[in-house]
Design a protein around this motif. Sequence first.
Motif, PDB file in Angstrom:
ATOM      1  N   UNK A   5       8.070   6.349  -3.061  1.00 15.38           N
ATOM      2  CA  UNK A   5       7.624   6.926  -4.330  1.00 15.38           C
ATOM      3  C   UNK A   5       7.357   5.877  -5.394  1.00 15.38           C
ATOM      4  N   UNK A   6       7.866   4.662  -5.208  1.00 15.15           N
ATOM      5  CA  UNK A   6       7.677   3.590  -6.174  1.00 15.15           C
ATOM      6  C   UNK A   6       7.162   2.342  -5.465  1.00 15.15           C
ATOM      7  N   UNK A   7       6.292   1.616  -6.143  1.00 14.69           N
ATOM      8  CA  UNK A   7       5.811   0.344  -5.609  1.00 14.69           C
ATOM      9  C   UNK A   7       6.789  -0.759  -5.957  1.00 14.69           C
ATOM     10  N   UNK A   8       6.510  -1.967  -5.482  1.00 11.23           N
ATOM     11  CA  UNK A   8       7.398  -3.094  -5.773  1.00 11.23           C
ATOM     12  C   UNK A   8       7.409  -3.436  -7.255  1.00 11.23           C
ATOM     13  N   UNK A  30       0.112  10.264  -4.540  1.00 13.19           N
ATOM     14  CA  UNK A  30      -0.009  10.781  -3.188  1.00 13.19           C
ATOM     15  C   UNK A  30      -1.271  11.626  -3.049  1.00 13.19           C
ATOM     16  N   UNK A  31      -1.780  11.674  -1.841  1.00 11.83           N
ATOM     17  CA  UNK A  31      -2.928  12.528  -1.534  1.00 11.83           C
ATOM     18  C   UNK A  31      -2.411  13.949  -1.306  1.00 11.83           C
ATOM     19  N   UNK A  78       0.538   3.734 -12.461  1.00 18.01           N
ATOM     20  CA  UNK A  78       0.324   4.403 -11.185  1.00 18.01           C
ATOM     21  C   UNK A  78      -0.110   3.396 -10.132  1.00 18.01           C
ATOM     22  N   UNK A  79       0.199   3.686  -8.887  1.00 19.02           N
ATOM     23  CA  UNK A  79      -0.220   2.868  -7.751  1.00 19.02           C
ATOM     24  C   UNK A  79      -0.795   3.784  -6.686  1.00 19.02           C
ATOM     25  N   UNK A  80      -1.669   3.223  -5.855  1.00 21.35           N
ATOM     26  CA  UNK A  80      -2.334   4.013  -4.829  1.00 21.35           C
ATOM     27  C   UNK A  80      -1.399   4.241  -3.648  1.00 21.35           C
ATOM     28  N   UNK A  88      -1.676  -1.626  -6.944  1.00 26.85           N
ATOM     29  CA  UNK A  88      -1.568  -1.336  -8.367  1.00 26.85           C
ATOM     30  C   UNK A  88      -2.921  -0.929  -8.957  1.00 26.85           C
ATOM     31  N   UNK A  89      -2.872  -0.543 -10.225  1.00 24.58           N
ATOM     32  CA  UNK A  89      -4.075  -0.092 -10.937  1.00 24.58           C
ATOM     33  C   UNK A  89      -5.121  -1.206 -11.029  1.00 24.58           C
ATOM     34  N   UNK A  90      -4.682  -2.421 -11.294  1.00 23.36           N
ATOM     35  CA  UNK A  90      -5.573  -3.573 -11.404  1.00 23.36           C
ATOM     36  C   UNK A  90      -5.122  -4.627 -10.403  1.00 23.36           C
TER      37      UNK A  90
END
Length: 681
Positions: free
Chosen positions: A76-79, A86-87, A500-502, A541-543
């Motif tokens: 649920x969380x990125x590094x 989520x899709x 947000x992250x993909x 990540x977003x960028x």
Amino acid sequence: REACLKHPCGRAAMSGGFRDTFTKDQDKDGQLGYDDTAFYYFASTVLLCVAVPWTFSVLYNLIFPGKAQIDQDFPTKSRQGSSFKQCMTSEMTGKYDKARREARRCTGGSTCLFLLKSGLLAMIWIAVYVLATQTGQENQIRRFDPFEILEVPHGADAQQIKKAYRKLSLVYHPDKNPDDPLAASRFIQITKAYSAMTDEVAKKNYEKYGNPDGPQATKVGIGLPRFLLEKENHLGILCAFFFLLLFVVPMTFICYYQRTKNFAPNGVMIETLQLLGHYINEGTRVKNCPELLAASAESRGMEARPTDNTQMKPISQAVVEHKKRQFQVPIIMKNQFLIWAHMQRLHHLMSPELRADTDQLLKYAMKITHAMVEIACMREWFFTAQAMIDFRRCLVQALDVKSSQLLQIPHFNEDIIKHCTKGKHPVSSLNDFISRDPEQRKGLAKMEPQQILDVEAFSSHVSAVELKAIVEVEDEQSIVVGDVATVCVQLRRKNLKEGEAMGPVHAPLFPEPKFEEWWLFLVEATPSTRIITYERLRDTEHVMEEKMRFQVSRPGKHSLVLHAMCDSYLGIDQKVELNFNAHQEEEVKREVFVHPEDEELDQQPTLFQQFMGELNHEEESEEEEEEEDKKRRNKAKKEQLESLAASKATDKVDSDDDEEDKEAEKRNAREGDSDSSSDSD
């Protein structure tokens, strides 16, 4: 008592004590340093460090079954702490739910593993309890009790004490136990206990200080059990030590080496890399890749069942092969058919066993296709690398070689795709479809509301990437031949917000969660399209930002193209053209600006220079002293020579004067003779 005093051990006992009574005898420390109580404390502490967190882990898995596996597969969380998006299509949510059910389901293997862990954990807690009990019973480290040592009750009279002393001294006398250090130490304890209750001085010391020898300094023992010193255990201990040292440790390293020697650092078997390096060439395309994947060592190592021929028959009849086979090995042919069947979405023809084999192949495929891309990049073949990425996308999205990009959209089939590509405002690419407003998207007229929601969820989840790039030489205004140019790349996902992250991509037919990876290729804008440099981005990540560096080799105008290719979706790739002019070195005058503080730092000698300067200064001072000594010696020698020359000149003048005087005398003598002869005449 006299016998004990006559015996060497008895004298040692009287002159020095036992470790447990804080003895001063240093010669006994190496022999009597093993301490059962300290070992119990140490062992129980180590076991508690293992048992406590393991118990929490077992209880957590028992209360929340499968949650750890779900958090690993679908985090649920990125590094960086961003929340994964989520899709939310029905197919992907069903995949998530199925994964949760599978993780929570109790299988025979998971049950056996849980029982094994629970049994080991119970044994550890039992060992902790036993050690704690033994620690409570041990009291030698706390106090010296002569009554307990002599095994007599408190308040015993002198006759009972003497009788107990004689009995125990006969049992533990060193002469009867010559090779038992524990017996010798026990004999010393018995002697000290008897002395503490019979000798007046020792008794006063014991009553005042708790020790017959008086005040003592605390010493540290070895936290190992005393049975290691017992004679009957020596052979077993040595055998266990040599078994551990000469068999267990070497076999552990040998087994580890045997398991890892066949794999490269990227996780692919070395035999597979050799195969790919031999068969991949500049003309390799997507249609060649299924057979290469099926011929890999990982694929050939899979199990072949007797029922495969019957189960593979409908698949072999339905699959369309786009290339003639090179290999006729049965396991390679079987796995090649399975790969083609997956790409052509013929999963309904697969039995559960064949579907499991296909999923295993697809898990191997991610590392193998990554190795394919790297082989093409190292040989600077852009079109080959692009084909390898296309094959990777076909495996993730279950697309055939010539399938439409729109098949990645949920609930789209060939009929809907034909409708989308015809008429007014046709759509042929995925990027074109998701960039349109929901009202303007074609192919949704005959869909149900849930299906339309799935399409909307898919369109909002697919990355809409904006690519920006510039070429520069860091800290310079112009680019000169020989410079190392830097391409600063930025990819921004426009469908994500800050924080947000993909999350995992929409891939309902892929067996495991797949996160996006982007490949950056910097190529020349010429028909050869040689790869200048490449990078792999795994940032969700977003960028995303990356720097690509290359050396400028020729002057003049340069036209480069930067390609950003996604390995999970077909049709969302981006590219940007980069143009710059490289000057000759003599055409550009570069001023090197040096900060005054940097100049001051440059003038300061380094530590090495200071060290060498001191040595050189000492050498120079010695040389100067030698030169001064040499000058003084030369000056003294010169003065000696001058004085010698002066003395020689003086001697010569004196000799000349003497000769003149002699000649004058001779002339006077001749004149006198002539005068005398004239007088005689």
